[in-house]
Motif scaffolding. Structure first.
Motif, PDB file in Angstrom:
ATOM      1  N   GLY A  24      -9.111  -2.912   8.809  1.00 17.37           N
ATOM      2  CA  GLY A  24      -7.807  -3.348   8.629  1.00 17.37           C
ATOM      3  C   GLY A  24      -7.157  -2.734   7.313  1.00 17.37           C
ATOM      4  O   GLY A  24      -7.970  -2.037   6.478  1.00 17.37           O
TER       5      GLY A  24
ATOM      6  N   TYR B 202      -3.165  -6.547   6.959  1.00 18.95           N
ATOM      7  CA  TYR B 202      -3.193  -7.963   6.330  1.00 18.95           C
ATOM      8  C   TYR B 202      -2.327  -8.089   5.165  1.00 18.95           C
ATOM      9  O   TYR B 202      -1.218  -7.344   4.913  1.00 18.95           O
TER      10      TYR B 202
ATOM     11  N   LYS C 294      -5.673  -4.060  12.091  1.00 18.65           N
ATOM     12  CA  LYS C 294      -5.314  -5.348  11.483  1.00 18.65           C
ATOM     13  C   LYS C 294      -4.356  -4.826  10.189  1.00 18.65           C
ATOM     14  O   LYS C 294      -4.772  -4.089   9.196  1.00 18.65           O
TER      15      LYS C 294
END
Length: 300
Positions: A73, A103, A101
């Protein structure tokens, strides 16, 4: 040429609020046809982007290619740059082993992924990554540019999740800028740009996301709905099948000159991805000239 992975540390003088390292990663690769079929040629990389060895489950003509991002991520300041070039009749199926991902961002510096795909005349790219998940608090950028020359063929999708609906962790803070551009010989065939804030009424609006949290776009740079009645019938049957089976999904298909577009709104990334996989399986023989051969990493 391979360059060892090295974290690039952001300067505290340039960004006083940044208190951690950030990853600036780049991967570029060229594919071409050799005597033994499609082969991965020159590659360059730095940072945490890797490629598994090529796979040939369909024979040497079609190369299956898995792009890995081991950290899994992006935090604030992270930037991934991916550049794929297909030459000399190459045929590549590209996917990823897991969801991307983006974040929660505490640095104040946007995080993002920039993908550039160059498809020369006579080459084929099937671009089938897993979804990108935009976490609450993210400041994300997702930019994909597809440049096709001559009779090159692109078939692929992008899927984006706003928050994690099934975990009841919604996208309530932050923003996302997403761009998807498809061009042939420099002429735009399809351009889609989203500049979206979590507080925007677009999330609830019926002309926006209509309270859905996952959206996906499937593209082919072909006029598939009018090539033959059979292809058009397959697409209509696919759409009707989804509408009858998944009441919680909204599906639309559009045939523009030289570009076929299918869109899905939903709340479960797996459902959206499975629907796109089914469409790919339905159309691949007619559009690509091969029966569907799903990457084995999808089932592991």
């Amino acid at each position: 040429m391979n360059i060892a992975a090295t974290p690039l540390t952001a300067s505290r003088e340039d960004h006083p609020g940044l208190d951690t390292q950030r990853w600036l990663a780049r991967f570029s690769a060229e594919f071409s046809v050799k005597q033994r079929g499609t082969r991965l040629g020159k590659t360059e990389h730095f940072g945490p982007l890797r490629v598994q060895r090529p796979f040939f489950p369909e024979g040497p003509e079609c190369l299956h290619f898995y792009l890995l991002h081991p950290p899994g991520g992006l935090v604030g300041g992270d930037q991934l740059s991916i550049d794929l070039v297909l030459r000399d009749g190459a045929h590549v199926l590209m996917t990823t082993p897991s969801a991307g991902k983006i974040y929660n961002n505490i640095s104040g510096i946007p995080q993002g992924q920039h993908v550039s795909l160059t498809i020369d005349d006579g080459t084929i790219l099937e671009y089938l990554p897993q979804e990108n998940i935009v976490f609450d608090g993210a400041d994300g950028q997702l930019i994909t540019t597809i440049d096709i020359s001559g009779d090159g063929l692109f078939l692929g999708w992008e899927i984006t999740c706003l928050g994690r609906f099934e975990s009841e962790q919604f996208f309530e803070r932050g923003q996302l800028m997403q761009s998807l551009m498809l061009r042939r010989d420099g002429r735009p065939l399809f351009s889609d740009r989203l500049q979206f804030s979590a507080s925007s009424p677009l999330q609830e609006s019926r002309v926006g996301f209509n309270n859905y949290h996952v959206f996906g776009t499937f593209l082919i740079n072909r006029n598939v709905m009018s090539d033959t009645n059979e292809l058009g019938e397959k697409i209509i049957a696919w759409q009707e099948g989804i509408n009858s089976r998944y009441q919680q999904l909204t599906v639309a298909v559009t045939q523009k000159p030289d570009a076929f577009i299918a869109r899905i709104l939903g709340n479960k990334a797996e459902q959206v991805r499975n629907c796109f996989e089914h469409l790919w399986q339905q159309l691949r023989t007619d559009v690509v000239g091969r029966e569907a051969c799903a990457p084995r990493i999808w089932r592991t």
